[in-house]
Each structure stands twice: as structure tokens, then as C-alpha cells.
Design an enzyme around this catalytic site. Structure first.
Site, mmCIF file in Angstrom:
data_model
loop_
_atom_site.group_PDB
_atom_site.id
_atom_site.type_symbol
_atom_site.label_atom_id
_atom_site.label_comp_id
_atom_site.label_asym_id
_atom_site.label_seq_id
_atom_site.Cartn_x
_atom_site.Cartn_y
_atom_site.Cartn_z
ATOM 1 N N CYS A 9 0.768 -1.365 -0.077
ATOM 2 C CA CYS A 9 0.041 -0.075 -0.251
ATOM 3 C C CYS A 9 0.852 1.259 0.013
ATOM 4 O O CYS A 9 1.352 1.771 1.044
ATOM 5 C CB CYS A 9 -0.959 0.076 1.286
ATOM 6 S SG CYS A 9 -2.117 -1.565 1.262
ATOM 7 N N GLY A 12 5.320 4.769 -3.263
ATOM 8 C CA GLY A 12 6.213 6.225 -3.349
ATOM 9 C C GLY A 12 7.600 5.846 -3.493
ATOM 10 O O GLY A 12 8.233 4.636 -3.853
ATOM 11 N N GLY A 16 8.187 1.928 -3.657
ATOM 12 C CA GLY A 16 8.938 1.808 -4.870
ATOM 13 C C GLY A 16 10.469 1.177 -4.785
ATOM 14 O O GLY A 16 10.645 -0.052 -5.489
ATOM 15 N N GLU A 127 10.763 -2.237 11.679
ATOM 16 C CA GLU A 127 12.275 -1.973 11.849
ATOM 17 C C GLU A 127 12.379 -0.711 10.966
ATOM 18 O O GLU A 127 13.162 0.256 11.389
ATOM 19 C CB GLU A 127 12.739 -3.281 11.162
ATOM 20 C CG GLU A 127 14.381 -2.911 11.255
ATOM 21 C CD GLU A 127 15.001 -2.771 12.540
ATOM 22 O OE1 GLU A 127 15.413 -1.637 12.818
ATOM 23 O OE2 GLU A 127 15.015 -3.755 13.283
ATOM 24 N N ASP A 199 9.918 14.538 14.067
ATOM 25 C CA ASP A 199 10.056 13.293 13.534
ATOM 26 C C ASP A 199 11.119 12.497 14.474
ATOM 27 O O ASP A 199 10.745 11.303 14.655
ATOM 28 C CB ASP A 199 10.758 13.580 12.134
ATOM 29 C CG ASP A 199 11.385 12.412 11.603
ATOM 30 O OD1 ASP A 199 10.401 11.402 10.873
ATOM 31 O OD2 ASP A 199 12.564 12.198 11.486
ATOM 32 N N LYS A 203 10.715 8.523 16.552
ATOM 33 C CA LYS A 203 11.390 7.310 16.483
ATOM 34 C C LYS A 203 12.178 7.174 17.982
ATOM 35 O O LYS A 203 12.113 6.044 18.494
ATOM 36 C CB LYS A 203 12.835 7.694 15.746
ATOM 37 C CG LYS A 203 12.222 8.108 14.151
ATOM 38 C CD LYS A 203 13.243 8.525 13.271
ATOM 39 C CE LYS A 203 12.808 8.958 11.855
ATOM 40 N NZ LYS A 203 13.597 9.524 11.171
ATOM 41 N N GLY A 300 15.758 7.260 2.717
ATOM 42 C CA GLY A 300 16.339 6.526 1.238
ATOM 43 C C GLY A 300 15.489 5.447 0.639
ATOM 44 O O GLY A 300 15.027 4.579 1.436
#
Length: 434
Positions: A9, A12, A16, A127, A199, A203, A300
Site C-alpha cells: 500500500c 512512493g 517503490g 524496523e 520526527d 523514533k 532513502g
């Protein structure tokens, strides 16, 4: 054994990359997992002709993937809170395992999601939600499971680290580097989550839960951004033997858990102080292993895909296991999570860097020292820059010993009350990470 069928789902950047690596390394992945893994369905908003999806069912409805009886594992790579939460809960309700890279989803809704997954006997793997391609969650949850974890400290946002690196190495301003980071795609058009520490706090919340066996509590994380840092602060820190990093720190104390993200001075000879550019690093200190450092690409296409697929392989391996014998989502068995409180930032203890703009008059330093001393704050070192006078004030740079944040707040308020003598005080916390 027949292949495991997965639905992706979101196609992007990370989606990808996950699709490409699954296709390219299909044979190697199957050897590790013990059976084939087949992408049977993809949900995406717009067509992506750059991907070879012939023979794969395509939909623009993510919930169709969650309810598809042919799908064994749903891979959620859309991001965000609302639709992602609904999708994951729907997939769990339909008895499907889930793999996600969504740190915001796990940090904010993870307690609810893991409880539902336990009820249904399925796995939610995440992860890739922390530090991209660095397998730090598995390292803490499994590799360091013999340890009582003392603290975790990490550079876990590449955008902020890129900005501070450029400011230090090239003397550029925050605003200038931020504009380049946006042009390079490191930062969003609205960079708030990156530069204000949100952000990183997502994490850090996840890392703290796994390290200390506590529920996810993002709402109690202290966050402070890097927008007020100047090139002068970066240079002063360097002159004192430190580097400024936007650090996430989770520390276990007798009083509770420190959970904080803020700019931090770190001694320049520490390995983590030399993590530059968009790279990430996490240090973990355990009572048996001591300090370990995990370094790599924090974001990345393919680094993050590496972590997504590692989770996928783990889920496939565990699919035939009794749910009660699987590795717990947050490392500790659900009924063994601790109620150890999260400390407010005022109750945390740290050393400090202070940049005080003060009149270059006799007695001013004595006034400053007296205000600090009255509050039990000891000065470790001091630096004055008379040649940098601005509006009749010159910078006075101090490093202090460790002290409670509340005492430092009181001292700064008292200093700034000396109007006409002392200007605004810049405060950055110092961590030696021993």
C-alpha cells in the site's frame, strides 16, 4: 511451500524501493525466508509506469488490499496517521500480518495496534520506522536482550544533521542550508517535523519502549528544534572541543525515564559526534555490552526498503510459529511492560552550554557567577569574545557541570531579568555519552 502473497500500500519512494528489491533479489530473499514471497497486489493513487507491475492486481483502494483473502501480509508505506491507522487495523481484523515503515503511526497509535494484533495472533513489524536501513530495533530487541539498557542516544533525523553539518563545515546560516535541503528533497516544503524534532521524537519514543519495556508515550516526549542555532554557536562549540548535534536521548533513572529531543553538545572525539550529512547513528548503552554504535543511511529508497524486507522475511519465518512464542512487538512480553514514568524536562539533569550577551563592564561576570552559584550551578569553563560586540553587548560562553533543568530555567530567568546588562540567553544541553 507455496509463496507468501503480499500487498503493498503506497508505491512512493519506500514502496517503490521495496517493490524493486523484492523483484531483483527474489531468489536470495526466498532462500532466507524459506519460501517465495510474491507481490500479489499494489494500492497506489496514480499509475507508476516506471515499475514493471504486469500480472499484479492494481487498485487505488488500500482497504481492498486489507480485505483481499489472497493476501497474507499487508505492507503499509503510505505514511500519516489517519488512513494508515484504519488500514492497519482493518488488515489485522482480517487476520493479516502487517509490515510498516510509519514511525508516526507506531509512536502515536502503536499501543492500540499491538493490542489488537496480539488479540488476533498476527505480527506487526516496524524496523523501517526508525533510522531507515539501520537494523537498530532488532539489535535492541534481540541482540541486546541480555542487557539492562541504561540509555539510548541517536542522531535520527538526517535533515537536521545535514543542516548542522553544513553550518559547521561551511559557515552557512540555518536558513540558507534549510533552503538547499528542501531543494535536494531532504526536507519537506513544511520542514516542521524535521527541524523542530517531531520526527526524531516519534523514533525516540519507539526506541525507548523497546529499550526499557514501557508503553509508547509520544505525548510525553520533550522536543526542541534547531531553528534558533546560529553559526556562532556552532563555532563556539567547536572551539570548546564539542560538536552540536540534534540528538534524541532516552535515559533510565531511578526517578523515571528521560525522553527528550534537543540540540546537544557532544565531545568532538566521540564517534557519534562525527556522523555527518544525512547519515544517522544510534548509541545504546547496556550494563553487559557497554556502549555500541549503529550507523548508516537513515532514509532513502533502498536503505529503507532493506529494513522493510528484513521485517517481511521475519514475518514469513514466524508465520508457522505459535503466536505466544514469537518475539514481542516491543521486546518485552505485553503483560510485563513497566509503569516507570516519563520525566518532565524540568526533572532531567544535564550539563549546559550558555551563550550570554552581557555588558563588558566590571562586575558583570561576578553577577552572572553569583546567580548561577545561588542555584547550585557550577561553571566548568568560560570564554569571552570582546571583539564581537553587538548592541553594546559581548558574548560570554560558559560550560556548566550537570544540574537539574529546573535550576537552569530559574537561573536563566534571573539573568534575563538584568535588563540592560544581560540580553537573551542561549542554552544548549551537553551530553558526554560515556
Amino acid at each position: 511451500m507455496k509463496p507468501v502473497k503480499v500487498g503493498i500500500c503506497g508505491l512512493g519512494t519506500v514502496g517503490g524501493g521495496t517493490f524493486n528489491v523484492l523483484q531483483r533479489n527474489a531468489e536470495e530473499i526466498a532462500r532466507r525466508a524459506g519460501r517465495g514471497i510474491e507481490v500479489a497486489q499494489i494500492a497506489m493513487r496514480t499509475p507508476k509506469p516506471q515499475f514493471q507491475t504486469t500480472g499484479i492486481a492494481i487498485t487505488n483502494d488500500v482497504f481492498e488490499v486489507a480485505t483481499n483473502p489472497e493476501i497474507d501480509i499487508v505492507i503499509e508505506l503510505m505514511g500519516g496517521y489517519t488512513v494508515a491507522r484504519e488500514l492497519v487495523l482493518k488488515a489485522i481484523e482480517n487476520g493479516k500480518h502487517v509490515v510498516t515503515a510509519n514511525k508516526a503511526l507506531i509512536a502515536v497509535h502503536g499501543n492500540e495496534i499491538f493490542a489488537k494484533a496480539r488479540e488476533k495472533g498476527v505480527i506487526v513489524a516496524f524496523e523501517a520506522a526508525v533510522a531507515g536501513g539501520i537494523p537498530v530495533i532488532k539489535a535492541i530487541r534481540e541482540g541486546l536482550s541480555a542487557n539492562r539498557i541504561n540509555w539510548v542516544a541517536g542522531i535520527i533525523n538526517g535533515t537536521g544533521n545535514f543542516i548542522l553539518t553544513e553550518m559547521r563545515e561551511k559557515g552557512r546560516t540555518f536558513e540558507d542550508v534549510l533552503a538547499e535541503a528542501q531543494a535536494l528533497g531532504y526536507a519537506e516544503a513544511d520542514p516542521t517535523f524535521d527541524v523542530e524534532g517531531i520526527d526524531a521524537a516519534h523514533k525516540l519514543t519507539i526506541l525507548a519502549s523497546i529499550a526499557f519495556g514501557i508503553p509508547l508515550q509520544f505525548d510525553k516526549a520533550y522536543t526542541e528544534g534547531i531553528t534558533k542555532l546560529t553559526t556562532a554557536d556552532v563555532n563556539y562549540a567547536e572551539a570548546l572541543g564539542y560538536r552540536i548535534k540534534h540528538l534524541g536521548v532516552a535515559r533510565s533513572t531511578a526517578a523515571g525515564i528521560e525522553l527528550r529531543v534537543h540540540p546537544t553538545l557532544i565531545p568532538a572525539d566521540r564517534l557519534i559526534a562525527n556522523v555527518n550529512g544525512v547519515m544517522n547513528a544510534v548509541m545504546v548503552n547496556g550494563d553487559a555490552a557497554g556502549s555500541t554504535l549503529f550507523y548508516g543511511a537513515g532514509a532513502g529508497m533502498e536503505p529503507t526498503a532493506s529494513s522493510v524486507i528484513a521485517d517481511l522475511v521475519d514475518v514469513v519465518r514466524a508465520m508457522t510459529c505459535d503466536p505466544e512464542n514469537r518475539v514481542p512487538h516491543l521486546a518485552f512480553q505485553p503483560d510485563s511492560l513497566s509503569a516507570h514514568p516519563i520525566l518532565p524536562i524540568e526533572a532531567c539533569e544535564s550539563a549546559y552550554y550558555l551563550r550570554i550577551q552581557a555588558k563588558d563592564h566590571p562586575g558583570v561576570l561576578a553577577q552572572v557567577a553569583s546567580i548561577l552559584s545561588e542555584r547550585g550551578i557550577n561553571i566548568e569553563s568560560i570564554m569571552q569574545k570582546e571583539v564581537e560586540e553587538h548592541d553594546g553587548l559581548v558574548p560570554m560562553i560558559l560550560l556548566t557541570h550537570r544540574v537539574l533543568e529546573q535550576h537552569m530555567n530559574d537561573a536563566i530567568a534571573a539573568l534575563e531579568a538584568l535588563q540592560g546588562v544581560v540580553g537573551p540567553v542561549v542554552r544548549i544541553r551537553v551530553e558526554h555519552l560515556n
